[in-house]
Write a protein that holds these residues in place. Structure first.
Motif, short mmCIF file in Angstrom:
data_model
loop_
_atom_site.label_atom_id
_atom_site.label_comp_id
_atom_site.label_asym_id
_atom_site.label_seq_id
_atom_site.Cartn_x
_atom_site.Cartn_y
_atom_site.Cartn_z
N HIS A 258 0.84 -1.20 0.00
CA HIS A 258 0.00 0.00 0.00
C HIS A 258 0.87 1.24 0.00
N ARG A 259 0.51 2.20 -0.84
CA ARG A 259 1.23 3.47 -0.88
C ARG A 259 0.83 4.32 0.31
N THR A 260 1.81 4.96 0.90
CA THR A 260 1.57 5.90 1.98
C THR A 260 2.58 7.02 1.84
N SER A 261 2.40 8.08 2.57
CA SER A 261 3.37 9.16 2.53
C SER A 261 3.72 9.59 3.94
N VAL A 262 4.93 10.09 4.07
CA VAL A 262 5.40 10.65 5.33
C VAL A 262 5.99 12.02 5.04
N SER A 263 5.85 12.92 5.97
CA SER A 263 6.44 14.25 5.83
C SER A 263 7.71 14.29 6.67
N LEU A 264 8.84 14.36 5.97
CA LEU A 264 10.14 14.38 6.64
C LEU A 264 11.00 15.51 6.09
N GLU A 265 11.79 16.09 6.97
CA GLU A 265 12.77 17.08 6.55
C GLU A 265 13.86 16.38 5.73
N ASP A 266 14.51 17.13 4.83
CA ASP A 266 15.56 16.55 3.98
C ASP A 266 16.63 15.84 4.78
N ASP A 267 17.07 16.44 5.89
CA ASP A 267 18.14 15.83 6.69
C ASP A 267 17.74 14.45 7.19
N PHE A 268 16.52 14.32 7.67
CA PHE A 268 16.06 13.01 8.15
C PHE A 268 15.88 12.03 6.99
N TRP A 269 15.34 12.50 5.88
CA TRP A 269 15.13 11.62 4.72
C TRP A 269 16.46 11.08 4.21
N PHE A 270 17.44 11.96 4.04
CA PHE A 270 18.73 11.51 3.51
C PHE A 270 19.45 10.59 4.50
N ALA A 271 19.33 10.87 5.80
CA ALA A 271 19.92 9.99 6.81
C ALA A 271 19.23 8.63 6.79
N PHE A 272 17.91 8.61 6.65
CA PHE A 272 17.14 7.37 6.57
C PHE A 272 17.57 6.55 5.36
N LYS A 273 17.73 7.20 4.22
CA LYS A 273 18.19 6.51 3.01
C LYS A 273 19.61 5.97 3.19
N GLU A 274 20.46 6.74 3.85
CA GLU A 274 21.83 6.32 4.10
C GLU A 274 21.87 5.07 4.99
N ILE A 275 21.06 5.06 6.04
CA ILE A 275 21.00 3.90 6.94
C ILE A 275 20.51 2.67 6.17
N ALA A 276 19.47 2.84 5.37
CA ALA A 276 18.94 1.72 4.57
C ALA A 276 20.03 1.17 3.66
N ALA A 277 20.79 2.05 3.02
CA ALA A 277 21.86 1.60 2.12
C ALA A 277 22.94 0.85 2.89
#
Length: 72
Positions: free
Chosen positions: A14-33
């Motif tokens: 299911h598609r959903t959305s979250v509102s995140l600041e760029d710093d948190f989004w990029f950190a989240f992507k970095e952790i996932a990687a």
């Protein structure tokens, strides 16, 4: 810090959305990687572990914060 931006994720098909600041989004992507996980898989894990009173965006922010606190 930037203003929150809506980001799309897919959780359990299911598609959903979250509102995140760029710093948190990029950190989240970095952790996932670093964990070699697709971002949707990591988001689904966080979603499954979160308290029902905690929104997904807040749960992601707390996950990022805890991750960097534990590695510093």
């Amino acid at each position: 810090m930037s203003r929150p931006v809506k980001r799309s994720l897919t959780l359990k098909g299911h598609r959903t959305s979250v509102s995140l600041e760029d710093d948190f989004w990029f950190a989240f992507k970095e952790i996932a990687a670093k964990k070699k996980l697709p971002i949707n898989v990591l988001a689904a894990q966080i979603d499954a572990d979160r308290d029902l009173d905690t929104g997904l965006a807040s749960a992601i922010r707390l996950f990022v914060l805890r991750h960097y606190r534990s590695t510093s």
